[in-house]
Design a protein around this motif. Structure first.
Motif, short mmCIF file in Angstrom:
data_model
loop_
_atom_site.label_atom_id
_atom_site.label_comp_id
_atom_site.label_asym_id
_atom_site.label_seq_id
_atom_site.Cartn_x
_atom_site.Cartn_y
_atom_site.Cartn_z
N ASN A 106 29.25 40.96 30.06
CA ASN A 106 29.37 39.84 31.00
C ASN A 106 28.57 38.65 30.49
N TYR A 125 39.98 41.82 31.45
CA TYR A 125 39.26 40.63 31.90
C TYR A 125 39.14 40.66 33.42
N ASP A 126 37.91 40.56 33.89
CA ASP A 126 37.61 40.46 35.31
C ASP A 126 37.17 39.03 35.58
N ASP A 128 36.90 37.50 38.47
CA ASP A 128 36.03 37.40 39.64
C ASP A 128 34.56 37.58 39.28
N HIS A 129 34.28 38.57 38.43
CA HIS A 129 32.90 38.89 38.08
C HIS A 129 32.53 38.45 36.67
N MET A 154 33.70 49.48 34.08
CA MET A 154 33.59 48.09 34.54
C MET A 154 33.33 48.04 36.04
N GLN A 155 33.89 48.96 36.79
CA GLN A 155 33.58 49.03 38.22
C GLN A 155 32.09 49.28 38.43
N TYR A 158 29.91 46.12 36.67
CA TYR A 158 30.07 44.75 37.14
C TYR A 158 30.67 44.63 38.54
N SER A 160 33.75 45.43 39.20
CA SER A 160 35.14 45.03 39.02
C SER A 160 36.06 45.81 39.94
N ARG A 164 42.31 43.62 40.48
CA ARG A 164 42.09 42.22 40.09
C ARG A 164 41.95 42.06 38.57
N LEU A 165 41.89 43.17 37.85
CA LEU A 165 41.74 43.09 36.40
C LEU A 165 43.04 42.60 35.75
#
Length: 268
Positions: A106, A125-126, A128-129, A154-155, A158, A160, A164-165
């Protein structure tokens, strides 16, 4: 050797992010390493790799220490690339990247990537975060469900949300060219894959007998959707490295002593 501007195959994954796969066009290299290879694990000339790395970093406008890719071993280990990692000496960083097949970060301005030459690269790619990941999914990593593990990682790292990914499945060998033995088919079946949707029997390239072929693109797409990634958010490059070995490195066409594609992502 002639120096050229590297030609990148780029992906639109949204704002504030750049994602791409390198091609065989641009920069330096000879023989089966001809073109653009930045991988110093595959037997390429160190001076060519160094020059190509420098050229890519200038193109991305980053310091060379901000270009990070692991020494992959067809496993499922993942590594978070954070500020603590980036501050480590080179030898420590190399040690922490040994045996790693997926990286995530990140940190803005860090270009993370994976190297392939028929295996499947996957980018996440996230937005949002503001976090990204790059995953190497060869057939062993695919059987080991490394892409599923990356989404889960990733959850945890970050926050995630899978739905939304955004994802890219980059250049790799296509089903019609990925001929495998019965033991590989059995490995996918034992791992719980829907074999009717990912496997077919086709005539061998060098005989009239038939062998199994596996669709690695679809295997990894199914893993992403199984984790909650929306189908509409998954881009499939649709580039077969075996068929397009003039443009992208292919170990099955060129041999293992050849260059590697870098599929990478950077938040700008």
């Amino acid at each position: 050797m002639m120096s050229l501007v590297p030609q990148l195959h780029e992906y639109d994954m949204g704002t504030r992010v750049r994602a791409f796969s390198t091609t065989r066009h641009g920069c330096v290299g000879v023989g089966n390493y001809a073109g653009f290879s930045v991988n110093h694990y595959c037997g390429d000339a160190p001076e060519a790799v160094s020059q190509n790395r420098s050229t890519l970093c200038r193109l991305l406008q980053i310091d060379e220490r901000m270009l990070v890719y692991p020494h992959q071993t067809h496993g499922t280990e993942l590594r978070v690339i954070d500020n603590e990692f980036l501050c480590q000496p080179t030898d420590v960083r190399c040690g922490q990247l040994e045996g790693i097949d997926g990286v995530m970060t990140n940190v803005r301005g860090v270009c993370i990537g994976v190297s392939t030459a028929d295996c499947i690269p996957v980018l996440l790619y996230d937005e949002d975060h503001q976090a990204v990941a790059a995953i190497h999914a060869g057939w062993r990593g695919t059987v080991g469900r490394i892409v599923e593990k990356a989404v889960t990682a990733m959850q945890h790292a970050y926050g995630s949300m899978p739905q939304r990914l955004r994802a890219v499945i980059g250049p790799g060998i296509s089903m019609k060219n990925f001929e495998v033995g019965d033991e590989v088919f059995a490995a996918f079946a034992a791992a719980g894959f829907n074999m009717l949707s990912i496997a077919r029997r086709y005539p061998c390239k060098d005989s009239l007998s038939e062998k199994w072929h596996i669709d690695l693109w679809e295997c990894n797409r199914q893993q992403l959707m199984g984790q909650g990634v929306e189908a509409a958010n998954i881009q499939l490059a649709g580039i077969c490295t075996y068929d397009r070995c003039v443009d992208f490195f292919s170990a099955r066409r060129l041999g293992i002593n050849s260059g590697r594609i870098l599929t990478a992502i950077i938040m700008e």
